[in-house]
Every structure is written in structure tokens, then in C-alpha cells.
Scaffold this motif. Sequence first.
Motif, PDB file in Angstrom:
ATOM      1  N   THR A   1       0.836  -1.206   0.000  1.00 33.09           N
ATOM      2  CA  THR A   1       0.000   0.000   0.000  1.00 33.09           C
ATOM      3  C   THR A   1       0.867   1.251   0.000  1.00 33.09           C
ATOM      4  N   VAL A   2       0.517   2.191  -0.859  1.00 34.49           N
ATOM      5  CA  VAL A   2       1.181   3.497  -0.899  1.00 34.49           C
ATOM      6  C   VAL A   2       0.101   4.564  -1.018  1.00 34.49           C
ATOM      7  N   LEU A   3       0.272   5.638  -0.260  1.00 34.73           N
ATOM      8  CA  LEU A   3      -0.651   6.775  -0.317  1.00 34.73           C
ATOM      9  C   LEU A   3       0.130   8.054  -0.600  1.00 34.73           C
ATOM     10  N   LEU A   4      -0.396   8.854  -1.506  1.00 34.81           N
ATOM     11  CA  LEU A   4       0.109  10.207  -1.717  1.00 34.81           C
ATOM     12  C   LEU A   4      -1.021  11.123  -1.252  1.00 34.81           C
ATOM     13  N   SER A   5      -0.815  11.765  -0.109  1.00 33.90           N
ATOM     14  CA  SER A   5      -1.912  12.466   0.568  1.00 33.90           C
ATOM     15  C   SER A   5      -1.599  13.937   0.784  1.00 33.90           C
ATOM     16  N   LEU A   6      -2.647  14.744   0.758  1.00 34.42           N
ATOM     17  CA  LEU A   6      -2.570  16.146   1.151  1.00 34.42           C
ATOM     18  C   LEU A   6      -3.301  16.310   2.477  1.00 34.42           C
ATOM     19  N   VAL A   7      -2.709  17.086   3.388  1.00 37.35           N
ATOM     20  CA  VAL A   7      -3.262  17.220   4.736  1.00 37.35           C
ATOM     21  C   VAL A   7      -3.923  18.584   4.883  1.00 37.35           C
ATOM     22  N   ASP A   8      -5.253  18.571   4.901  1.00 38.46           N
ATOM     23  CA  ASP A   8      -6.043  19.789   5.035  1.00 38.46           C
ATOM     24  C   ASP A   8      -6.285  20.079   6.525  1.00 38.46           C
ATOM     25  N   ALA A   9      -7.061  21.112   6.801  1.00 37.53           N
ATOM     26  CA  ALA A   9      -7.344  21.491   8.188  1.00 37.53           C
ATOM     27  C   ALA A   9      -8.107  20.398   8.922  1.00 37.53           C
ATOM     28  N   ASP A  10      -9.030  19.735   8.215  1.00 38.97           N
ATOM     29  CA  ASP A  10      -9.888  18.743   8.863  1.00 38.97           C
ATOM     30  C   ASP A  10      -9.733  17.335   8.315  1.00 38.97           C
ATOM     31  N   ASP A  11      -9.229  17.218   7.080  1.00 38.26           N
ATOM     32  CA  ASP A  11      -9.184  15.916   6.415  1.00 38.26           C
ATOM     33  C   ASP A  11      -7.818  15.643   5.811  1.00 38.26           C
ATOM     34  N   VAL A  12      -7.571  14.357   5.548  1.00 40.29           N
ATOM     35  CA  VAL A  12      -6.429  13.928   4.748  1.00 40.29           C
ATOM     36  C   VAL A  12      -6.989  13.473   3.407  1.00 40.29           C
TER      37      VAL A  12
ATOM     38  N   GLU B   1      -7.892  10.090  12.103  1.00 31.86           N
ATOM     39  CA  GLU B   1      -7.816   8.683  11.733  1.00 31.86           C
ATOM     40  C   GLU B   1      -6.561   8.350  10.921  1.00 31.86           C
ATOM     41  N   CYS B   2      -5.681   9.333  10.703  1.00 35.60           N
ATOM     42  CA  CYS B   2      -4.564   9.144   9.770  1.00 35.60           C
ATOM     43  C   CYS B   2      -3.216   9.508  10.398  1.00 35.60           C
ATOM     44  N   ILE B   3      -2.265   8.622  10.265  1.00 42.20           N
ATOM     45  CA  ILE B   3      -0.899   8.906  10.731  1.00 42.20           C
ATOM     46  C   ILE B   3      -0.324  10.094   9.962  1.00 42.20           C
ATOM     47  N   CYS B   4      -0.662  10.201   8.671  1.00 39.81           N
ATOM     48  CA  CYS B   4      -0.115  11.285   7.844  1.00 39.81           C
ATOM     49  C   CYS B   4      -0.434  12.664   8.409  1.00 39.81           C
ATOM     50  N   ALA B   5      -1.538  12.782   9.153  1.00 35.94           N
ATOM     51  CA  ALA B   5      -1.952  14.076   9.684  1.00 35.94           C
ATOM     52  C   ALA B   5      -0.930  14.657  10.644  1.00 35.94           C
ATOM     53  N   THR B   6      -0.141  13.796  11.275  1.00 34.99           N
ATOM     54  CA  THR B   6       0.927  14.270  12.157  1.00 34.99           C
ATOM     55  C   THR B   6       2.300  14.100  11.518  1.00 34.99           C
TER      56      THR B   6
ATOM     57  N   TYR C   1       4.635   1.537   8.905  1.00 32.37           N
ATOM     58  CA  TYR C   1       4.389   2.807   8.213  1.00 32.37           C
ATOM     59  C   TYR C   1       5.708   3.552   8.035  1.00 32.37           C
ATOM     60  N   ALA C   2       5.881   4.140   6.863  1.00 32.83           N
ATOM     61  CA  ALA C   2       6.990   5.071   6.632  1.00 32.83           C
ATOM     62  C   ALA C   2       6.473   6.180   5.730  1.00 32.83           C
ATOM     63  N   GLY C   3       6.606   7.432   6.153  1.00 38.37           N
ATOM     64  CA  GLY C   3       6.087   8.546   5.371  1.00 38.37           C
ATOM     65  C   GLY C   3       7.029   9.732   5.388  1.00 38.37           C
ATOM     66  N   HIS C   4       7.145  10.401   4.236  1.00 43.85           N
ATOM     67  CA  HIS C   4       7.982  11.602   4.140  1.00 43.85           C
ATOM     68  C   HIS C   4       7.137  12.776   3.654  1.00 43.85           C
ATOM     69  N   PRO C   5       7.304  13.964   4.260  1.00 40.68           N
ATOM     70  CA  PRO C   5       6.482  15.119   3.882  1.00 40.68           C
ATOM     71  C   PRO C   5       6.723  15.580   2.446  1.00 40.68           C
ATOM     72  N   LEU C   6       5.666  16.087   1.839  1.00 35.43           N
ATOM     73  CA  LEU C   6       5.762  16.821   0.575  1.00 35.43           C
ATOM     74  C   LEU C   6       5.919  18.287   0.938  1.00 35.43           C
ATOM     75  N   GLN C   7       7.053  18.872   0.581  1.00 38.41           N
ATOM     76  CA  GLN C   7       7.329  20.248   0.973  1.00 38.41           C
ATOM     77  C   GLN C   7       7.396  21.160  -0.243  1.00 38.41           C
TER      78      GLN C   7
ATOM     79  N   ILE D   1       2.856  20.134   2.942  1.00 44.18           N
ATOM     80  CA  ILE D   1       1.436  20.138   2.583  1.00 44.18           C
ATOM     81  C   ILE D   1       0.843  18.733   2.499  1.00 44.18           C
ATOM     82  N   GLY D   2       1.689  17.715   2.524  1.00 42.42           N
ATOM     83  CA  GLY D   2       1.187  16.352   2.414  1.00 42.42           C
ATOM     84  C   GLY D   2       2.267  15.344   2.721  1.00 42.42           C
TER      85      GLY D   2
END
Length: 250
Positions: free
Chosen positions: A48-59, A78-83, A117-123, A130-131
Motif C-alpha cells: 500500500t502506498v498513499l500520496l496524501s494532502l493534509v487539510d485542516a480537517d481531512d487527509v 484517523e490518519c498517521i499522515c496528519a501528524t 508505516y513510513a512517510g515523508h512530507p511533501l514540501q 502540505i502532504g
Amino acid sequence: MLLQGVSSSDTEKQRLSALRPYQAMVQSRQQVYQEVARLTAKIFLAPTVLLSLVDADDVIHAGTTGLPNLAASLPREECICATAVYQPGTTVLPDLQLFPCSWVRPELLAERGVRAYAGHPLQTVAGQPIGVLCLIDQKARAFSAEDQLELQRLAAVSMRILDLQLALEHEPEQGPAVWQAIHHRIALSIQRIGTLTALSQWEASPETPAARSYRTSMHEERLLITQEIDREISIAFAQLNTGSARMGVA
């Protein structure tokens, strides 16, 4: 309530302001993000791979592979990406059963089969996160320093694709040719990785000379892939800049 890693409400306002133009356009070019997610999964042999954008309330899940029924967005809690988006480096959680994540309820992650899980920020160019580009596995797994560096490179390429899409909003007539070239490059990369993976699986032991050779080739291929896609993006930006300059002269 601010999540871990957010230093102030002003900082979060700046981050959300930087996110806004990308968030507004991300749905219009979802295919390329799907391909980036698929390529990342092939490179890391990750289910599984996710490319996500982190908004104020949602991923918001711009690109996904491995979770066909995943909602287009999920609440941040509900999302690790949010942090993970706020962390300066790669967030690595190799075994959530042994070492639960305090950011998300463990039972929720277990229900979704998230164990590693392993995630790197989109800067952005200005450094605003931002994601996240992340890998998820249903089994515990280690992520080496080499893995983390490659994920960082792929996150940077993903961010450049977002920037390219933003630039093409002003010159949409050039979009089809640009995306065709990038789709082709990603498709070739997926094919090459798939061939090396298949060859390595024929070996009786991971320690045979051939198996070691395939691992070396895989490492070299991973470096080459990001370089080639990044080069394709640079060519597209150069063409856009040339076209803009000609219009200015005219």
C-alpha cells in the motif's frame, strides 16, 4: 486542538495557505498521482502506498495503491499522515503492534491492516509541508536509511509533479504532451523494476551471486528512476518557460 508538531496557529495558517492552490487542482490530474503511488509500491515492494494532502480537517488521498475501497478523504484523527506531515524527516513506525502510535487509535489502524508505516512530507519550495508520501504494510518491516533516502527522493519528485500541474493551469494546451511524456517515463520505470523483481525471485537463495547482483541493480535502478522522472519534469518546466518568454516577446 493542534496536533503534535504544530508550533502555533500562525504556522498552521501559513501551511494551509500554501496547500490551498494544490488542493484546488489535485482532482483534475489524479492519474499521474496513481502512477506515482504504483511506482513507489513497486520500488519498495510495499502492498500500500498513499500520496496524501493534509487539510485542516481531512487527509485527501490524491494517489493510492493497495486500498481500492479507501475513501477519497478521511478525518485527520484517523490518519498517521496528519501528524507525520509536521515531522522534519521520514516518520518510521516499523511495528505498530509492538510500538503503538499515539497519534491514531491502535484499534483503528489494526482494522485497516496497518502494521508498518513510513512517510515523508511533501514540501513546497518555501519549505511548507502540505502532504505525505507514505508506505504501509500489513506486516512488520524495517526501513533502512537507504529506503528512507529513496522515499525522500520520491516525495520530492511527487512535489515537483504537483508544481508542474500548477504551472500547467496557466498553459493547459501544453498539458497533454507533458503528461504523456511523464506517464511514459513512469511506465518504463515500473516495467524495469518489475523485471528485476521477477528475476530476483527465481533465485533459490538471497545470497547467491545472481541474487546479490540483482539487489545491486535494484539499488542503481531506484536512483536512476528518480533522476529520469525529475529530468522529464525539468524538460517540461523549461518548455513552459520558453513558451511564456515567446508570448512575452510577441
